[in-house]
Design a protein around this motif. Sequence first.
Motif, PDB file in Angstrom:
ATOM      1  N   LEU A 115      48.652 -41.225 -22.417  1.00 34.38           N
ATOM      2  CA  LEU A 115      48.501 -41.527 -20.997  1.00 34.38           C
ATOM      3  C   LEU A 115      49.122 -40.435 -20.129  1.00 34.38           C
ATOM      4  N   GLU A 116      50.241 -39.863 -20.557  1.00 34.33           N
ATOM      5  CA  GLU A 116      50.902 -38.838 -19.744  1.00 34.33           C
ATOM      6  C   GLU A 116      50.014 -37.616 -19.569  1.00 34.33           C
ATOM      7  N   MET A 119      47.658 -38.479 -16.944  1.00 36.53           N
ATOM      8  CA  MET A 119      48.346 -38.552 -15.652  1.00 36.53           C
ATOM      9  C   MET A 119      48.452 -37.183 -15.010  1.00 36.53           C
ATOM     10  N   GLN A 120      48.909 -36.195 -15.787  1.00 35.46           N
ATOM     11  CA  GLN A 120      49.108 -34.864 -15.220  1.00 35.46           C
ATOM     12  C   GLN A 120      47.795 -34.283 -14.728  1.00 35.46           C
ATOM     13  N   VAL A 123      46.870 -36.110 -11.475  1.00 39.59           N
ATOM     14  CA  VAL A 123      47.727 -35.703 -10.362  1.00 39.59           C
ATOM     15  C   VAL A 123      47.325 -34.316  -9.865  1.00 39.59           C
ATOM     16  N   LEU A 150      46.916 -42.937  -8.592  1.00 41.81           N
ATOM     17  CA  LEU A 150      47.528 -42.633  -9.894  1.00 41.81           C
ATOM     18  C   LEU A 150      47.858 -43.892 -10.691  1.00 41.81           C
ATOM     19  N   PRO A 151      48.654 -44.841 -10.168  1.00 40.04           N
ATOM     20  CA  PRO A 151      48.958 -46.034 -10.969  1.00 40.04           C
ATOM     21  C   PRO A 151      47.719 -46.871 -11.289  1.00 40.04           C
ATOM     22  N   VAL A 154      46.115 -45.236 -14.237  1.00 32.91           N
ATOM     23  CA  VAL A 154      46.910 -45.445 -15.453  1.00 32.91           C
ATOM     24  C   VAL A 154      46.733 -46.867 -15.975  1.00 32.91           C
ATOM     25  N   HIS A 241      50.346 -51.923 -11.361  1.00 32.32           N
ATOM     26  CA  HIS A 241      50.067 -50.867 -10.380  1.00 32.32           C
ATOM     27  C   HIS A 241      50.769 -51.084  -9.049  1.00 32.32           C
ATOM     28  N   THR A 359      57.559 -42.413 -16.064  1.00 28.95           N
ATOM     29  CA  THR A 359      56.741 -41.225 -16.276  1.00 28.95           C
ATOM     30  C   THR A 359      55.836 -40.964 -15.082  1.00 28.95           C
ATOM     31  N   GLU A 360      55.227 -42.007 -14.547  1.00 25.06           N
ATOM     32  CA  GLU A 360      54.358 -41.842 -13.375  1.00 25.06           C
ATOM     33  C   GLU A 360      55.132 -41.267 -12.200  1.00 25.06           C
ATOM     34  N   ALA A 364      54.337 -37.543 -10.701  1.00 26.19           N
ATOM     35  CA  ALA A 364      53.830 -37.504  -9.322  1.00 26.19           C
ATOM     36  C   ALA A 364      54.775 -36.739  -8.402  1.00 26.19           C
TER      37      ALA A 364
END
Length: 402
Positions: A115-116, A119-120, A123, A150-151, A154, A241, A359-360, A364
């Motif tokens: 997931l990370e 995420m990157q 973002v 973003l959330p 995710v 979220h 992590t989010e 972010a």
Amino acid sequence: MPADIEDIPRLPFDRPAVLDVGPVWADLRERHPISRVLTPAGDPAWLVTGYNEAKTLFGDPRLGRSHREPQKASRISNSGFNGGPVGSFEGEPAFNARLRRVLVPSFSASRMRRLEDGMQKLVDTLLDDMIDAGGSGKVVDLHERLSLPLPIFVICQLLGVPYGDRAYFKDLSERAATMTGEDPFAAIVELLAYAGELADVKRRDPGLDVISDLVKAQRDDPSFTNAELTQIVAGVLFAGHETTVNRISLGVVMLLENPQVRRRLVDDPLSRPHIVEEVLRLAAPENFGLARYASEDIVIGDVTINAGDAVIIATLAGNRDERAFPDPEALDPDRPVSAAHLSFGYGAHYCIGAGLARTELRVALTSLFARLPDLRLAAEPGQLRLHVERVTGGLHELPVTW
């Protein structure tokens, strides 16, 4: 209820600004860390404002979300979430045990790493789009362009929810969280029905996601009912979220108000985890707390919480208790780790998704200020508005420029 009911404070308390929760919490804590209050619905409850008292009660198995006689329980609010008792009184311990047994593996380190990466990338794309839309004095809404998508992305990836459904379940979540709207319970019913539809899809076509994990667990355990499954899915979809969205936006405001900490976030990777923890401690999007009910009498200090009483644990107040956090209002990356903040709860009910939320926030906030070191608010901090009508709070918008 005592005769001098007019002297009992009623939630929610007035809040001077988005980063200032106001003096009432500290005043109550100084007088007594467990105090009598009235809920927004006008019913009696105990409000916990002390750090040690909150930790103790978070870990007490005699506090839960259900009530032996729910029709007689204090109403917390008129929202669909955090409004009153939830679930079966007799079945709550088994439900909680199943919840953690099923969900903890779903939040495995390997799944979080996958997931990370996503995420990157997201973002970076969101910031590309925001930069294209802004600059040269133009104003953009960072809440809408970064904090919100973003959330939601995710949680869709984690649960296996179609990203195209994001506007639909976001609307349901907001309606369910309102304390003033006419349809919070209708929104809850619709959200549970939607959760059931998602589970049906995963029964036909499972994937590597949380809903598929839950469907498999249900096949292996005949006592795991559809009602319980949909309650879990709806709860994770909502909580997964809403709170992170709001903390990203408040974290941005906090770091804009603390330029030295902001620069350190970008320049010193070793400080990032500590800065994120401080943001989590101080960012209080809601003006409320977590509601629970006592299943038995609980004696804590000189207070007796009777069986059936409502208890509201105000983490925003506990996180500002100077007994645990000297100079509690300061955003201090060098704060000694002598006490852990309560934003994710404590003990057996510690939030399963805490690592994901951390992590989010880190991705972010670090990416934002690395790309836009000259970012600034396009409004006075006092002009920013919180959703006081929702139990989850959060900003209406976050206008920025650079």
